[in-house]
Motif scaffolding. Structure first.
Motif, short mmCIF file in Angstrom:
data_model
loop_
_atom_site.label_atom_id
_atom_site.label_comp_id
_atom_site.label_asym_id
_atom_site.label_seq_id
_atom_site.Cartn_x
_atom_site.Cartn_y
_atom_site.Cartn_z
N LEU A 90 19.06 -39.49 126.12
CA LEU A 90 19.50 -39.62 124.90
C LEU A 90 20.76 -40.20 124.43
N GLU A 91 21.61 -40.47 125.71
CA GLU A 91 22.86 -40.98 125.37
C GLU A 91 22.53 -42.74 125.18
N GLN A 92 21.40 -43.31 125.59
CA GLN A 92 21.14 -44.54 125.37
C GLN A 92 21.04 -44.74 123.81
N LEU A 93 21.08 -43.69 123.27
CA LEU A 93 20.64 -44.08 121.65
C LEU A 93 22.22 -44.01 120.83
N SER A 94 23.10 -43.38 121.46
CA SER A 94 24.40 -43.32 120.70
C SER A 94 24.94 -44.56 120.26
N PRO A 95 24.82 -45.68 120.70
CA PRO A 95 25.49 -46.90 120.22
C PRO A 95 24.91 -47.19 118.80
N TYR A 96 23.41 -46.74 118.63
CA TYR A 96 22.93 -46.76 117.31
C TYR A 96 23.27 -46.22 116.19
N LEU B 216 13.41 -42.96 111.61
CA LEU B 216 12.39 -42.65 112.61
C LEU B 216 11.17 -42.80 112.37
N LEU B 217 10.34 -43.61 113.09
CA LEU B 217 8.87 -43.91 112.85
C LEU B 217 8.10 -43.57 113.76
N GLY B 218 7.00 -42.91 113.70
CA GLY B 218 6.15 -42.71 114.82
C GLY B 218 5.10 -41.81 114.25
N SER B 219 3.92 -41.78 115.07
CA SER B 219 2.96 -40.76 114.66
C SER B 219 3.34 -39.23 114.81
N SER B 220 2.56 -38.44 114.15
CA SER B 220 2.75 -36.95 114.25
C SER B 220 2.54 -36.68 115.54
N GLY B 221 3.80 -35.68 116.09
CA GLY B 221 3.58 -35.12 117.27
C GLY B 221 4.04 -35.98 118.63
N VAL B 222 4.63 -36.90 118.22
CA VAL B 222 5.36 -37.80 119.23
C VAL B 222 6.75 -37.35 119.70
N GLY B 223 7.28 -36.39 118.69
CA GLY B 223 8.71 -35.85 119.20
C GLY B 223 9.59 -36.21 118.58
N LYS B 224 9.66 -36.73 117.21
CA LYS B 224 10.33 -37.07 116.41
C LYS B 224 11.28 -35.79 116.01
N SER B 225 10.68 -34.82 115.57
CA SER B 225 11.76 -33.74 115.17
C SER B 225 12.54 -33.41 116.39
N THR B 226 11.78 -33.22 117.65
CA THR B 226 12.58 -32.71 118.76
C THR B 226 13.58 -33.38 119.06
N LEU B 227 13.47 -34.71 118.93
CA LEU B 227 14.52 -35.87 119.05
C LEU B 227 15.68 -35.63 118.29
N ILE B 228 15.45 -35.38 117.02
CA ILE B 228 16.45 -35.19 115.82
C ILE B 228 17.30 -33.96 116.10
N ASN B 229 16.54 -32.95 116.42
CA ASN B 229 17.07 -31.57 116.71
C ASN B 229 18.34 -31.91 117.92
N LEU C 88 19.55 -34.72 118.93
CA LEU C 88 20.81 -35.57 118.50
C LEU C 88 21.57 -35.08 117.52
N SER C 89 21.29 -34.07 116.63
CA SER C 89 22.18 -33.38 115.84
C SER C 89 22.67 -32.16 116.41
N GLY C 90 22.12 -31.86 117.42
CA GLY C 90 22.81 -30.61 118.00
C GLY C 90 22.45 -29.23 117.39
N LEU D 182 22.89 -36.17 107.77
CA LEU D 182 24.22 -36.66 108.45
C LEU D 182 24.03 -36.05 109.99
N LEU D 183 24.29 -36.87 110.83
CA LEU D 183 24.38 -36.51 112.16
C LEU D 183 25.84 -36.21 112.68
N PRO D 184 26.16 -35.45 113.59
CA PRO D 184 27.56 -35.03 113.94
C PRO D 184 28.08 -36.43 114.40
N SER D 185 27.53 -37.36 114.85
CA SER D 185 28.07 -38.83 115.25
C SER D 185 28.61 -39.36 114.07
N GLY D 186 28.25 -38.93 112.71
CA GLY D 186 28.69 -39.93 111.57
C GLY D 186 27.37 -40.83 111.30
#
Ligand SMILES: Nc1nc2c(ncn2[C@@H]2O[C@H](COP(=O)(O)OP(=O)(O)OP(=O)(O)O)[C@@H](O)[C@H]2O)c(=O)[nH]1
Ligand SMILES: [Zn+2]
Length: 349
Positions: free
Chosen positions: A179-185, A194-207, A209-211, A238-242
Motif C-alpha cells: 500500500l505504501e506504493q500508493l502514497s505518492p498519489y 477508484l475504478l474496477g468491477s464489483s468485488g475486486v477489493g476497492k472498499s477494502t483498499l479504501i478502508n 488507506l483511510s485507516g 477526505l483521506l487522512p493523507s489529505g
C-alpha cells in the motif's frame, strides 16, 4: 478539498458578485451534497441552469466545483454554475440508451483496480484505459489480491503488454501489503478515483488507506435489505493523507463513451505500427505491404489484442454515429425552445 489556482481563476468573477464555492461530494437524483466553507450543504441547481442545460455534461457531478449561494442555517445551497473541469471521467449509461454518465470529475489519478484472481481480464483493462486516458486524469494500474496469485511475473508481463508506460502496483489490501506504493498519489489536495468491477477489493483498499471503516466492505454493509453487498453510490471523501478519494459503484458493464484520444493512447502500439503500412488507408485485411498483418504473422502483435482493438474501434464508431443523431435532435429541440420563447415574448408585448 483540492482547490487550486485553476479553479480560483475561474471563480474570481463570481467571487466579485458575492457568490461562494463548494465541491460536490455526493449526487442523488439531482440533489447534491457539497463541502463548502459553511460545512456540508445540500444543493440544488437553479431553474436557469436546468433550462440552459443541453445534456448530462451541464449538470454537476461528483468532484465538481460549483458556484453557490449558501443558506447556511438551513444547511442548503443553490447551485448557479459549474466551474470548468480539469478532467472528466465518463461512460455510457448502462443499457441501450445513448447517454453520457459522468463518473467523476477533477480527478488527478485514476486507480484502475483489477484483482489477481479469476477476475483478471486484460480486455477489460483496455476498456478502463481508454476511459482513463480520455478523461484527462493519469491512469495507474493497481493489481489487487496479490495473495491469491501464484504467477505474478506472468501477470505483470501481460499487463505491461496492454498498458504501455502506465505505472503498475501490486497490492494485497487484506494483508496490508504494497500500500505504501500508493502514497505518492494521495498527497494533500490530490483527487483519486477508484475504478474496477464489483468485488475486486476497492472498499477494502479504501478502508486500509483511510485507516477507518469509511466505506462498508462487502458482507458487513448496513441497511441493505436487498441482500446485495456492493458500493451503490459514488462518493468523494477526505483521506487522512489529505488526498480526496472518489469511490465508484462496481462496473460490470463498462460501456465506452466518446474517446478518440483515449483510444489512441491505449492502442498507441498498434496505431504507430499501422503508420508503416504501404497504403495510407490500409484496412489491414489483404493489402500488400500491410505492417499489421506482418506483425500478426511474426507474433510481434498479439492476435487477441488486435481483435480487441478492432472490436473497441467498432464500438466507438457505432457510439459516435448514435451520439451525432442525438446531438442533432437536441440542437433542433433547443432552437424550438428558443423560438417558442420569442413567440411568447412577442405575445406579451
Ligand atoms: N484474498 C484477498 N481478498 C480480498 C483482498 N481485498 C479484498 N478482498 C475480499 O474481496 C471481497 C470484495 O472486496 P470489496 O472491498 O468489497 O470489493 P469492492 O471492489 O469494493 O466491491 P464493490 O463494492 O462491489 O464494488 C471481500 O470479501 C474482501 O474481503 C485481498 O487483498 N486479498
Ligand atoms: Zn495495414
Amino acid at each position: 478539498m483540492g482547490w487550486n489556482a485553476f479553479f480560483a481563476e475561474h471563480f474570481a468573477p463570481y467571487a466579485e458578485q458575492g457568490y461562494s464555492v463548494g465541491r460536490i461530494t455526493l449526487e442523488h437524483k439531482r440533489v447534491y451534497r457539497l463541502q463548502s466553507e459553511y460545512g456540508e450543504l445540500l444543493g440544488e441547481v437553479t431553474g436557469k441552469l436546468r433550462y440552459e442545460a443541453t445534456g448530462r455534461e451541464d449538470y454537476p457531478a461528483v468532484g465538481d466545483w460549483v458556484v453557490i449561494s449558501p443558506r447556511a442555517e438551513e444547511k442548503k445551497a443553490t447551485i448557479h454554475a459549474l466551474l470548468p473541469r480539469k478532467s472528466k471521467f465518463s461512460r455510457k449509461v448502462a443499457g441501450s440508451t445513448v447517454e453520457e454518465q459522468i463518473v467523476a470529475t477533477n480527478v488527478d489519478t485514476v486507480f484502475l483496480v483489477n484483482a489477481l484472481n479469476n477476475d483478471f481480464n486484460l480486455r477489460r483493462m483496455e476498456r478502463y484505459l481508454i476511459l482513463a486516458w480520455e478523461s484527462g486524469a493519469t491512469p495507474v494500474i493497481v493489481l489487487s489480491k496479490a495473495d491469491l496469485c501464484d504467477d505474478l511475473d506472468a501477470r505483470l508481463n501481460e499487463v505491461e503488454s496492454v498498458a504501455i508506460g502506465v505505472p503498475v502496483h501490486v497490492v494485497s489490501a487484506e494483508q496490508g501489503e504494497g500500500l505504501e506504493q500508493l502514497s505518492p498519489y494521495l498527497g494533500v489536495g490530490k483527487t483519486i478515483a477508484l475504478l474496477g468491477s464489483s468485488g475486486v477489493g476497492k472498499s477494502t483498499l479504501i478502508n486500509k488507506l483511510s485507516g477507518v471503516e469509511m466505506q462498508r466492505v462487502s458482507g458487513v454493509r448496513e441497511g441493505d435489505d436487498r441482500g446485495r453487498h456492493t458500493t451503490t453510490h459514488r462518493e468523494l471523501f477526505l483521506l487522512p493523507s489529505g488526498g480526496l478519494m472518489i469511490d465508484t459503484p462496481g462496473m460490470r458493464e463498462l460501456q465506452l463513451w466518446e474517446a478518440d484520444e483515449g483510444f489512441r493512447g491505449t492502442f498507441d502500439d498498434i496505431e504507430s505500427m499501422a503508420e508503416d503500412c504501404r497504403f495510407h488507408d490500409c484496412q489491414h485485411l489483404r493489402e500488400p505491404g500491410c505492417a499489421i498483418q506482418a506483425a500478426l504473422a511474426d507474433g510481434s502483435l498479439d492476435q487477441a489484442r488486435y481483435d480487441s482493438y478492432r472490436k473497441l474501434q467498432r464500438e466507438l464508431a457505432h457510439l459516435a454515429r448514435k451520439e451525432d443523431a442525438r446531438l442533432q435532435a437536441a440542437e433542433k429541440d433547443k432552437w424550438k425552445k428558443i423560438s417558442m420563447g420569442q413567440r411568447q415574448k412577442k405575445k406579451k408585448v
